[in-house]
Design a protein around this motif. Structure first.
Motif, PDB file in Angstrom:
ATOM      1  N   LEU A   1       0.642  -1.010  -0.019  1.00  0.00           N
ATOM      2  CA  LEU A   1      -0.053  -0.122  -0.028  1.00  0.00           C
ATOM      3  C   LEU A   1       0.896   1.133   0.083  1.00  0.00           C
ATOM      4  N   VAL A   2       0.681   2.199  -0.977  1.00  0.00           N
ATOM      5  CA  VAL A   2       1.651   3.434  -1.082  1.00  0.00           C
ATOM      6  C   VAL A   2       0.610   4.535  -1.016  1.00  0.00           C
ATOM      7  N   GLY A   3       1.062   5.323  -0.231  1.00  0.00           N
ATOM      8  CA  GLY A   3       0.629   6.711   0.139  1.00  0.00           C
ATOM      9  C   GLY A   3       0.518   7.491  -1.105  1.00  0.00           C
ATOM     10  N   HIS A   4      -0.825   8.070  -1.413  1.00  0.00           N
ATOM     11  CA  HIS A   4      -0.977   9.013  -2.550  1.00  0.00           C
ATOM     12  C   HIS A   4      -2.015  10.218  -2.211  1.00  0.00           C
ATOM     13  N   PRO A   5      -1.579  11.581  -2.523  1.00  0.00           N
ATOM     14  CA  PRO A   5      -2.728  12.444  -1.851  1.00  0.00           C
ATOM     15  C   PRO A   5      -4.019  12.290  -2.574  1.00  0.00           C
ATOM     16  N   ALA A   6      -4.070  11.871  -3.972  1.00  0.00           N
ATOM     17  CA  ALA A   6      -5.360  11.818  -4.520  1.00  0.00           C
ATOM     18  C   ALA A   6      -6.055  10.642  -5.323  1.00  0.00           C
ATOM     19  N   LEU A   7      -4.881   9.663  -5.719  1.00  0.00           N
ATOM     20  CA  LEU A   7      -5.023   8.488  -6.551  1.00  0.00           C
ATOM     21  C   LEU A   7      -5.200   7.297  -5.741  1.00  0.00           C
ATOM     22  N   GLY A   8      -6.087   7.388  -4.595  1.00  0.00           N
ATOM     23  CA  GLY A   8      -6.221   6.382  -3.686  1.00  0.00           C
ATOM     24  C   GLY A   8      -7.398   5.196  -4.621  1.00  0.00           C
ATOM     25  N   THR A   9      -7.181   3.855  -4.412  1.00  0.00           N
ATOM     26  CA  THR A   9      -7.933   2.867  -5.187  1.00  0.00           C
ATOM     27  C   THR A   9      -9.073   2.698  -4.001  1.00  0.00           C
ATOM     28  N   ARG A  10     -10.139   2.548  -4.510  1.00  0.00           N
ATOM     29  CA  ARG A  10     -11.454   2.296  -3.554  1.00  0.00           C
ATOM     30  C   ARG A  10     -11.660   0.864  -3.734  1.00  0.00           C
ATOM     31  N   GLN A  11     -11.332  -0.079  -4.593  1.00  0.00           N
ATOM     32  CA  GLN A  11     -11.606  -1.424  -4.790  1.00  0.00           C
ATOM     33  C   GLN A  11     -10.509  -2.162  -5.488  1.00  0.00           C
ATOM     34  N   VAL A  12     -10.048  -3.544  -4.920  1.00  0.00           N
ATOM     35  CA  VAL A  12      -9.000  -4.301  -5.873  1.00  0.00           C
ATOM     36  C   VAL A  12      -9.809  -5.596  -5.670  1.00  0.00           C
TER      37      VAL A  12
ATOM     38  N   VAL B   1       3.794  21.101 -12.186  1.00  0.00           N
ATOM     39  CA  VAL B   1       2.667  19.688 -11.820  1.00  0.00           C
ATOM     40  C   VAL B   1       3.183  18.496 -12.407  1.00  0.00           C
ATOM     41  N   ARG B   2       2.986  17.400 -11.663  1.00  0.00           N
ATOM     42  CA  ARG B   2       3.163  16.294 -11.965  1.00  0.00           C
ATOM     43  C   ARG B   2       2.029  15.375 -12.588  1.00  0.00           C
ATOM     44  N   ASP B   3       0.953  15.639 -11.963  1.00  0.00           N
ATOM     45  CA  ASP B   3      -0.246  14.959 -12.197  1.00  0.00           C
ATOM     46  C   ASP B   3      -1.280  15.628 -11.533  1.00  0.00           C
ATOM     47  N   ALA B   4      -2.680  15.016 -11.890  1.00  0.00           N
ATOM     48  CA  ALA B   4      -3.748  15.718 -11.404  1.00  0.00           C
ATOM     49  C   ALA B   4      -5.004  14.585 -11.420  1.00  0.00           C
ATOM     50  N   ALA B   5      -5.746  14.749 -10.405  1.00  0.00           N
ATOM     51  CA  ALA B   5      -7.260  14.093 -10.454  1.00  0.00           C
ATOM     52  C   ALA B   5      -8.320  14.721  -9.940  1.00  0.00           C
ATOM     53  N   LEU B   6      -9.299  14.157 -10.559  1.00  0.00           N
ATOM     54  CA  LEU B   6     -10.706  15.023 -10.470  1.00  0.00           C
ATOM     55  C   LEU B   6     -11.796  14.058  -9.634  1.00  0.00           C
ATOM     56  N   MET B   7     -12.167  14.264  -8.519  1.00  0.00           N
ATOM     57  CA  MET B   7     -13.104  13.600  -7.873  1.00  0.00           C
ATOM     58  C   MET B   7     -14.274  14.148  -7.277  1.00  0.00           C
ATOM     59  N   GLY B   8     -15.348  13.293  -7.904  1.00  0.00           N
ATOM     60  CA  GLY B   8     -17.041  13.836  -7.756  1.00  0.00           C
ATOM     61  C   GLY B   8     -17.377  12.999  -6.461  1.00  0.00           C
ATOM     62  N   LYS B   9     -18.457  13.586  -5.842  1.00  0.00           N
ATOM     63  CA  LYS B   9     -18.982  12.960  -4.701  1.00  0.00           C
ATOM     64  C   LYS B   9     -19.512  11.294  -5.103  1.00  0.00           C
TER      65      LYS B   9
ATOM     66  N   GLN C   1     -17.884   9.194  -6.392  1.00  0.00           N
ATOM     67  CA  GLN C   1     -17.222   8.615  -7.683  1.00  0.00           C
ATOM     68  C   GLN C   1     -15.943   8.073  -7.558  1.00  0.00           C
ATOM     69  N   GLN C   2     -15.611   7.093  -8.457  1.00  0.00           N
ATOM     70  CA  GLN C   2     -14.067   6.854  -8.501  1.00  0.00           C
ATOM     71  C   GLN C   2     -13.281   8.077  -8.951  1.00  0.00           C
ATOM     72  N   VAL C   3     -11.781   8.155  -8.471  1.00  0.00           N
ATOM     73  CA  VAL C   3     -11.289   9.012  -9.167  1.00  0.00           C
ATOM     74  C   VAL C   3     -10.903   9.218 -10.420  1.00  0.00           C
ATOM     75  N   THR C   4     -10.904  10.291 -11.044  1.00  0.00           N
ATOM     76  CA  THR C   4     -10.772  10.301 -12.514  1.00  0.00           C
ATOM     77  C   THR C   4      -9.310  10.774 -12.925  1.00  0.00           C
ATOM     78  N   PRO C   5      -8.638   9.997 -13.263  1.00  0.00           N
ATOM     79  CA  PRO C   5      -7.063  10.700 -13.672  1.00  0.00           C
ATOM     80  C   PRO C   5      -7.191  11.413 -14.751  1.00  0.00           C
ATOM     81  N   VAL C   6      -6.455  12.237 -14.985  1.00  0.00           N
ATOM     82  CA  VAL C   6      -6.253  13.419 -16.077  1.00  0.00           C
ATOM     83  C   VAL C   6      -6.120  12.704 -17.284  1.00  0.00           C
ATOM     84  N   THR C   7      -6.829  13.034 -18.404  1.00  0.00           N
ATOM     85  CA  THR C   7      -6.661  12.675 -19.667  1.00  0.00           C
ATOM     86  C   THR C   7      -5.452  13.626 -20.499  1.00  0.00           C
ATOM     87  N   MET C   8      -5.633  14.847 -20.205  1.00  0.00           N
ATOM     88  CA  MET C   8      -4.312  15.779 -20.763  1.00  0.00           C
ATOM     89  C   MET C   8      -4.047  16.737 -19.740  1.00  0.00           C
ATOM     90  N   LEU C   9      -2.558  17.070 -19.765  1.00  0.00           N
ATOM     91  CA  LEU C   9      -2.196  17.831 -18.438  1.00  0.00           C
ATOM     92  C   LEU C   9      -1.200  18.863 -19.514  1.00  0.00           C
TER      93      LEU C   9
END
Length: 282
Positions: free
Chosen positions: A90-101, A212-220, A222-230
């Motif tokens: 398990l690796v800590g990340h500020p935004a891209l946490g997985t909800r289910q494996v 910026v290295r990466d970004a994520a969009l989080m809705g209520k 919803q699963q975290v949505t990784p960025v398509t373009m940065l």
């Protein structure tokens, strides 16, 4: 959607990494029963809650989880078949946490498993090289490309745009300050699929440049949505009056693009984070 993991019958010596985020619960589900009480979690006392079931376990990471923190977790299977256990890092990340494996045990030879991995790695490498070549030759596309090329200003109305600066929420811990934030929405050729983007002008009050290295969009809910373009044209230098722009873009269904979101941006270290709440798209 859940992340899927296939376990080979014979161990490969590698441990699958899974991202976790502060206070974002994660569930591991297995296609085989587990030995009761067999869960081993490194520094278990750090976690706010840990529970196990017949074929699953749930973990609630701590609120003070740091980017890059690592915790090994191991479970054993009750039927005695190979593989007899499963291990994850398990690796800590500020935004891209997985909800289910979802974990599946496969009876395949090590050679088959290694050959498939090698083929996938080669394919991914070729695709990555081709995408990088195209990016260097043509620059970014979509809404991001319009802004990057100067064909569309940040407040251009040829694509639906909205200034959402005033309605945003921002924690005091943000590494950078915001000057202007514009959100965009455009249709695509695919039915019920839209392109959305956020362009944000940022100021750097720190002492080190920020990229910026990466970004994520989080809705209520919803699963975290990784960025398509940065896109960021240059590092944001400290103590300068002129803000620099960062543009992030996603391709979503029309339904997914509705509602209120939280946008997170972070640098290479993962520690200099920018969080923007109450993000909406026009």
């Amino acid at each position: 959607s859940p992340s899927s993991v296939e376990l080979p019958a014979e161990p490969t010596g590698s441990v699958r990494e899974v991202c976790i985020s502060p206070e974002l619960p994660i569930t591991f589900r297995f296609d085989s029963p587990l030995v009761p009480g067999s869960l081993e979690l490194q520094d278990r006392e750090r976690f706010e809650d840990v529970s196990t079931g017949t074929r699953s376990f749930n973990i609630l990471p701590p609120s003070d989880l740091q980017p890059g923190e690592r915790f090994k977790v191991v479970v054993r299977f009750a039927d005695g078949a190979a593989p007899t256990s499963a291990a994850f890092m398990l690796v800590g990340h500020p935004a891209l946490g997985t909800r289910q494996v979802d974990v599946f045990r496969l009876k395949r030879t090590v050679e088959d498993y290694q050959r498939e991995n090698q083929e996938e790695r080669k394919k991914s490498q070729r695709l990555g090289q081709e995408l990088e070549r195209m990016r260097l030759e043509k620059g970014p596309g979509g809404i991001t490309g319009l802004i990057a090329s100067g064909l569309m200003a940040m407040k251009d109305q040829s694509v639906k745009a909205e200034d959402i600066t005033r309605g945003l929420t921002q924690p005091a811990s943000n590494a950078l300050g915001t000057d202007t934030v514009i959100s965009y929405r455009s249709t695509t050729r695919a039915a019920n699929v839209v392109r959305v983007a956020v362009a944000v002008r940022l100021k750097n009050p720190g002492t080190q440049p920020w990229t910026v290295r990466d970004a994520a969009l989080m809705g209520k809910g919803q699963q975290v949505t990784p960025v398509t373009m940065l896109w960021q044209p240059s590092p944001i230098l400290p103590d300068t009056e002129k803000p620099e722009v960062v543009v992030v873009e996603w391709e979503l269904t029309d339904r997914e693009a509705r509602g209120t979101f939280t946008l997170k941006l972070w640098d290479e270290s993962g520690k200099r984070l920018v969080t923007l709440g109450n993000v909406t798209f026009p």
